[in-house]
Motif scaffolding. Structure first.
Motif, PDB file in Angstrom:
ATOM      1  N   PRO A  45       0.811  -1.225   0.000  1.00 22.40           N
ATOM      2  CA  PRO A  45       0.000   0.000   0.000  1.00 22.40           C
ATOM      3  C   PRO A  45       0.842   1.271   0.000  1.00 22.40           C
ATOM      4  CG  PRO A  45       0.127  -0.868   2.216  1.00 22.40           C
ATOM      5  CD  PRO A  45       0.847  -1.860   1.332  1.00 22.40           C
ATOM      6  N   GLY A  46       0.229   2.340  -0.495  1.00 24.34           N
ATOM      7  CA  GLY A  46       0.814   3.672  -0.386  1.00 24.34           C
ATOM      8  C   GLY A  46      -0.266   4.627   0.066  1.00 24.34           C
ATOM      9  N   THR A  47      -0.127   5.205   1.256  1.00 24.20           N
ATOM     10  CA  THR A  47      -1.205   6.002   1.828  1.00 24.20           C
ATOM     11  C   THR A  47      -0.701   7.304   2.427  1.00 24.20           C
ATOM     12  OG1 THR A  47      -1.039   4.966   4.017  1.00 24.20           O
ATOM     13  CG2 THR A  47      -2.495   3.911   2.403  1.00 24.20           C
ATOM     14  N   ARG A  48      -1.634   8.221   2.602  1.00 23.89           N
ATOM     15  CA  ARG A  48      -1.393   9.494   3.277  1.00 23.89           C
ATOM     16  C   ARG A  48      -2.357   9.586   4.455  1.00 23.89           C
ATOM     17  NH1 ARG A  48      -1.153  15.577   2.016  1.00 23.89           N
ATOM     18  NH2 ARG A  48      -2.894  16.412   3.235  1.00 23.89           N
ATOM     19  N   ASP A  49      -1.831   9.819   5.632  1.00 25.62           N
ATOM     20  CA  ASP A  49      -2.623  10.051   6.849  1.00 25.62           C
ATOM     21  C   ASP A  49      -3.571   8.911   7.189  1.00 25.62           C
ATOM     22  OD1 ASP A  49      -1.429  12.412   7.459  1.00 25.62           O
ATOM     23  OD2 ASP A  49      -3.035  13.707   6.699  1.00 25.62           O
ATOM     24  N   SER A  50      -3.255   7.695   6.754  1.00 22.50           N
ATOM     25  CA  SER A  50      -4.132   6.580   7.097  1.00 22.50           C
ATOM     26  C   SER A  50      -4.107   6.268   8.591  1.00 22.50           C
ATOM     27  CB  SER A  50      -3.753   5.334   6.302  1.00 22.50           C
ATOM     28  OG  SER A  50      -2.410   4.966   6.549  1.00 22.50           O
ATOM     29  N   GLY A  70       0.313   7.682 -10.047  1.00 21.75           N
ATOM     30  CA  GLY A  70       1.630   8.243  -9.797  1.00 21.75           C
ATOM     31  C   GLY A  70       2.460   7.544  -8.761  1.00 21.75           C
ATOM     32  N   SER A  71       1.960   6.420  -8.210  1.00 24.87           N
ATOM     33  CA  SER A  71       2.680   5.732  -7.148  1.00 24.87           C
ATOM     34  C   SER A  71       3.012   6.743  -6.036  1.00 24.87           C
ATOM     35  CB  SER A  71       3.929   5.053  -7.709  1.00 24.87           C
ATOM     36  OG  SER A  71       4.525   4.190  -6.762  1.00 24.87           O
ATOM     37  N   ALA A  72       4.180   6.644  -5.416  1.00 21.67           N
ATOM     38  CA  ALA A  72       4.502   7.506  -4.276  1.00 21.67           C
ATOM     39  C   ALA A  72       4.483   8.985  -4.633  1.00 21.67           C
ATOM     40  CB  ALA A  72       5.863   7.122  -3.703  1.00 21.67           C
ATOM     41  N   PHE A  73       4.753   9.316  -5.889  1.00 20.79           N
ATOM     42  CA  PHE A  73       4.681  10.719  -6.303  1.00 20.79           C
ATOM     43  C   PHE A  73       3.262  11.267  -6.137  1.00 20.79           C
ATOM     44  CE2 PHE A  73       8.143   8.925  -8.931  1.00 20.79           C
ATOM     45  CZ  PHE A  73       9.176   9.761  -8.556  1.00 20.79           C
ATOM     46  N   GLY A  74       2.269  10.390  -6.303  1.00 24.05           N
ATOM     47  CA  GLY A  74       0.879  10.820  -6.246  1.00 24.05           C
ATOM     48  C   GLY A  74       0.387  11.174  -4.868  1.00 24.05           C
ATOM     49  N   LEU A 107      -2.094   4.567  -6.556  1.00 21.46           N
ATOM     50  CA  LEU A 107      -1.898   3.357  -7.338  1.00 21.46           C
ATOM     51  C   LEU A 107      -0.737   3.564  -8.310  1.00 21.46           C
ATOM     52  CD1 LEU A 107      -3.177   4.010 -10.393  1.00 21.46           C
ATOM     53  CD2 LEU A 107      -5.324   3.666  -9.178  1.00 21.46           C
ATOM     54  N   PHE A 108      -0.162   2.476  -8.786  1.00 23.58           N
ATOM     55  CA  PHE A 108       1.011   2.515  -9.659  1.00 23.58           C
ATOM     56  C   PHE A 108       0.565   2.535 -11.117  1.00 23.58           C
ATOM     57  CE2 PHE A 108       4.443   0.994 -12.208  1.00 23.58           C
ATOM     58  CZ  PHE A 108       5.620   1.374 -11.565  1.00 23.58           C
ATOM     59  N   ASP A 109       0.896   3.614 -11.826  1.00 24.02           N
ATOM     60  CA  ASP A 109       0.618   3.699 -13.263  1.00 24.02           C
ATOM     61  C   ASP A 109       1.799   4.342 -14.012  1.00 24.02           C
ATOM     62  OD1 ASP A 109       0.417   6.316 -12.432  1.00 24.02           O
ATOM     63  OD2 ASP A 109      -1.675   6.588 -13.033  1.00 24.02           O
ATOM     64  N   LEU A 110       3.001   4.126 -13.492  1.00 28.22           N
ATOM     65  CA  LEU A 110       4.181   4.836 -14.018  1.00 28.22           C
ATOM     66  C   LEU A 110       4.734   4.248 -15.311  1.00 28.22           C
ATOM     67  CD1 LEU A 110       6.166   5.560 -10.721  1.00 28.22           C
ATOM     68  CD2 LEU A 110       4.605   7.073 -11.963  1.00 28.22           C
ATOM     69  N   ILE A 111       4.352   3.029 -15.675  1.00 27.77           N
ATOM     70  CA  ILE A 111       4.906   2.418 -16.883  1.00 27.77           C
ATOM     71  C   ILE A 111       3.793   2.000 -17.842  1.00 27.77           C
ATOM     72  CG2 ILE A 111       7.083   1.703 -15.822  1.00 27.77           C
ATOM     73  CD1 ILE A 111       5.925  -1.079 -15.436  1.00 27.77           C
ATOM     74  N   ASN A 112       2.772   2.846 -17.958  1.00 25.18           N
ATOM     75  CA  ASN A 112       1.636   2.537 -18.825  1.00 25.18           C
ATOM     76  C   ASN A 112       1.729   3.197 -20.195  1.00 25.18           C
ATOM     77  OD1 ASN A 112       1.108   5.206 -18.238  1.00 25.18           O
ATOM     78  ND2 ASN A 112      -0.773   4.817 -17.084  1.00 25.18           N
ATOM     79  N   ASN A 232       0.535  -2.301  -8.778  1.00 23.91           N
ATOM     80  CA  ASN A 232      -0.896  -2.514  -8.750  1.00 23.91           C
ATOM     81  C   ASN A 232      -1.542  -1.841  -7.559  1.00 23.91           C
ATOM     82  OD1 ASN A 232      -0.420  -4.623 -10.883  1.00 23.91           O
ATOM     83  ND2 ASN A 232       0.789  -5.387  -9.179  1.00 23.91           N
ATOM     84  N   THR A 233      -2.832  -2.054  -7.424  1.00 25.66           N
ATOM     85  CA  THR A 233      -3.637  -1.565  -6.300  1.00 25.66           C
ATOM     86  C   THR A 233      -5.038  -1.249  -6.792  1.00 25.66           C
ATOM     87  OG1 THR A 233      -1.881  -0.592  -4.969  1.00 25.66           O
ATOM     88  CG2 THR A 233      -4.033   0.314  -4.669  1.00 25.66           C
TER      89      THR A 233
END
Length: 332
Positions: A45-50, A70-74, A107-112, A232-233
């Protein structure tokens, strides 16, 4: 009822995305602070303030949510949503400070195939701001917002939504950005795993296959047996107009995760970051045992439907080698 998350009064949704970037942000805003919690099942997972949403912690209500590619950039998208809310004077007042609470997930969409050469700073904070500014009570589905760059193992992913009403009149609705490591359809067939829960042909009305073929139960994941990266995610939000405590909201999120298992095969894998946010606007009382159980059951159903709709409504990305959409494959 529009069969959207915004069927819950006081909830608005907005998107901002960039076709060349092949990524975007979806903002969910609450007219009044909403009691909220979260349940995380995916292994990446990648979350903010969870952590704020844990029932043992002090903050008991939120002003918005940010879902982003954007994965972690997002994760910066939440700052954009927060900035817009602050400009509207919305947030918790602490002395002279105004602090909107905006958890989020990515979510990860960096190589689409999209152009991710954005220079020093990624665009997600600005996209988050724009998504919040665009929020209304009606919104598009498919390859928009956080679902713009989403994919599954065999088809283009996207953003979906669905809603329902319990027999006692409590509303519950879901939104999902579908970027799963697995499949939303049964093998290479037209049939959705979530077929048992479909309402009014909302994702094509194809039902179940006449015969379940062995390949439908085979392991099919992005990258195949050599998969090693977290790409993914599925991000989901479930909102109800019931009156819930923070602990009950967490239980609702936990029960709603059932919808992932109804709609995605396999699910909650080490390469997924699957997450459900649950929020309650506090309008209608429910029984704390039977009522909450029923609400959680239906929340799982609407999440399954939202996931299938996200793939059904998606459009393929315009890049060489891009995955086809469900409509490209089957709606001919």
């Amino acid at each position: 009822m529009k069969n959207l998350l915004t069927d819950i009064a006081g909830v608005r949704v907005g998107h901002a995305d960039d076709a060349a970037l092949a990524s975007g942000v979806t903002a969910i805003l609450f007219d009044k602070p909403a009691v909220a919690s979260v349940d995380i099942r995916g292994g990446g997972p990648g979350t903010r303030d969870s952590s704020l949403l844990d029932p043992v912690n002090t903050v008991d209500a939120i002003h918005g949510l940010a879902l982003s590619g954007g994965s972690a950039f997002g994760l910066e998208a939440g700052g954009g949503v927060q900035a817009w809310l602050a400009e509207q004077g919305r947030g918790f007042q602490i002395g002279a400070a105004m602090i909107p609470i905006v958890p989020g997930a990515i979510l990860f969409d960096l190589i689409n195939g999209g152009d991710k050469d954005w220079g020093r700073f990624p665009p997600y904070r600005d996209l988050g701001y724009a998504a919040a500014a665009n929020a209304t009570d009606s919104f598009a589905l498919g390859s928009v917002g956080a679902g713009m760059g989403a994919t599954t193992v065999n088809l283009k992913g996207g953003l979906g939504s669905a809603s329902a009403v319990t027999p006692s009149g409590v509303r519950v609705a879901a939104l999902a950005a579908v970027n799963a490591v697995g499949s939303i359809t049964m093998g290479d067939s037209t049939h959705f795993w979530a077929a048992a829960f479909e309402q009014n042909n909302e994702f094509g009305g194809r039902g179940f296959p006449r015969v379940m073929m062995p390949d439908m139960h085979a392991l099919r994941i992005k990258g195949g047996p050599a998969a090693t990266s977290i790409e993914n995610t599925t991000l989901a939000v479930v909102v109800t107009d019931a009156i819930l405590t923070k602990a009950q909201a967490q239980r609702l999120a936990m029960m709603a995760q059932t919808g992932f298992a109804h709609a995605i095969y396999p699910v909650h894998a080490p390469l997924d970051g699957d997450i459900v946010f649950a929020a309650a606007t506090g309008e209608k009382a429910i029984d704390p045992v039977v009522g909450l159980t029923e609400l959680g059951m239906i929340a799982g159903n609407v999440i399954a439907r939202a996931i299938a709709r996200g793939v059904y409504e998606a459009s393929a990305l315009p890049f060489a080698g891009a995955l086809p959409s469900w409509r490209d494959r089957f709606a001919k």
